[in-house]
Design an enzyme around this catalytic site. Structure first.
Site: not given
Ligand code: ADP
Length: 166
Positions: A22, A46, A95, A133
């Site tokens: 992130h 969630k 990803r 996460s």
């Molecule tokens: P959500 O529940 O909206 O998917 P996340 O916190 O899991 O929330 O992810 C938010 C955004 O960040 C999403 O677009 C996800 O694809 C992106 N994201 C999550 N982890 C990574 C990572 N390791 N590298 C790049 N983008 C990521």
């Protein structure tokens, strides 16, 4: 030519908790716009590990290096929130192919709801393309090493919550 309006982008997500993947997106996204709003979705369904307030606190701790980035939270439709914030861009990360289908669906729906707001996808940094996460939480629960995967203040909080229960 003088620039008349500034470009505001929203980077929405659960951030439960923020990972270095992130953070990589925040760094790169902040370079693309004048103002980047990292927005935590309020979605109790969630069953998150950290409350929205805790997640926002962790985000604030680690984005202080990016002066044009700020942290907020939202509920309801993302495009409504974007409009309230004067944002015209949504940033999301991709990803692997597995992210693509869901992200495409969301982006097309958001465009249908609000054609003036554009979704911009950033490819995950190669070092973070396996990182989520969920995986971080699983590894720490099983006693694995998560150093280098999350910012160090987040690692401390994760260990306290998952291993020590506070
Ligand atoms: P959500 O529940 O909206 O998917 P996340 O916190 O899991 O929330 O992810 C938010 C955004 O960040 C999403 O677009 C996800 O694809 C992106 N994201 C999550 N982890 C990574 C990572 N390791 N590298 C790049 N983008 C990521």
């Amino acid at each position: 030519m003088e620039k008349l309006r500034s470009l505001v982008a929203i980077y929405p997500g659960s951030f439960d908790p923020i990972t270095n993947g992130h953070l990589d997106l925040i760094e790169r996204g902040a370079r693309l716009c004048d103002r980047l709003v990292v927005a935590v979705l309020r979605n109790e369904a969630k069953q998150p590990l950290f409350s929205v307030e805790e997640r926002m606190e962790m985000l604030r701790e680690v984005i202080c290096d990016y002066p044009n980035a700020e942290v907020d939270s939202f509920d309801g439709l993302l495009v409504d929130y974007a409009q309230r914030r004067g944002a015209t861009v949504l940033i999301r990360g991709i990803r692997a192919i597995s992210d693509y289908e869901y992200e495409l669906q969301m982006a097309l729906m958001n465009r249908r709801l609000c054609p003036g707001v554009e979704t911009v996808f950033l490819m995950a940094g190669e070092a973070y393309s396996f990182l989520s996460s969920r995986v971080v939480k699983e590894v720490i629960r099983l006693g694995g090493d998560i150093s280098g995967l999350v910012p160090s203040p987040v690692e401390v909080r994760l260990k306290n919550r998952v291993l020590r229960g506070f």
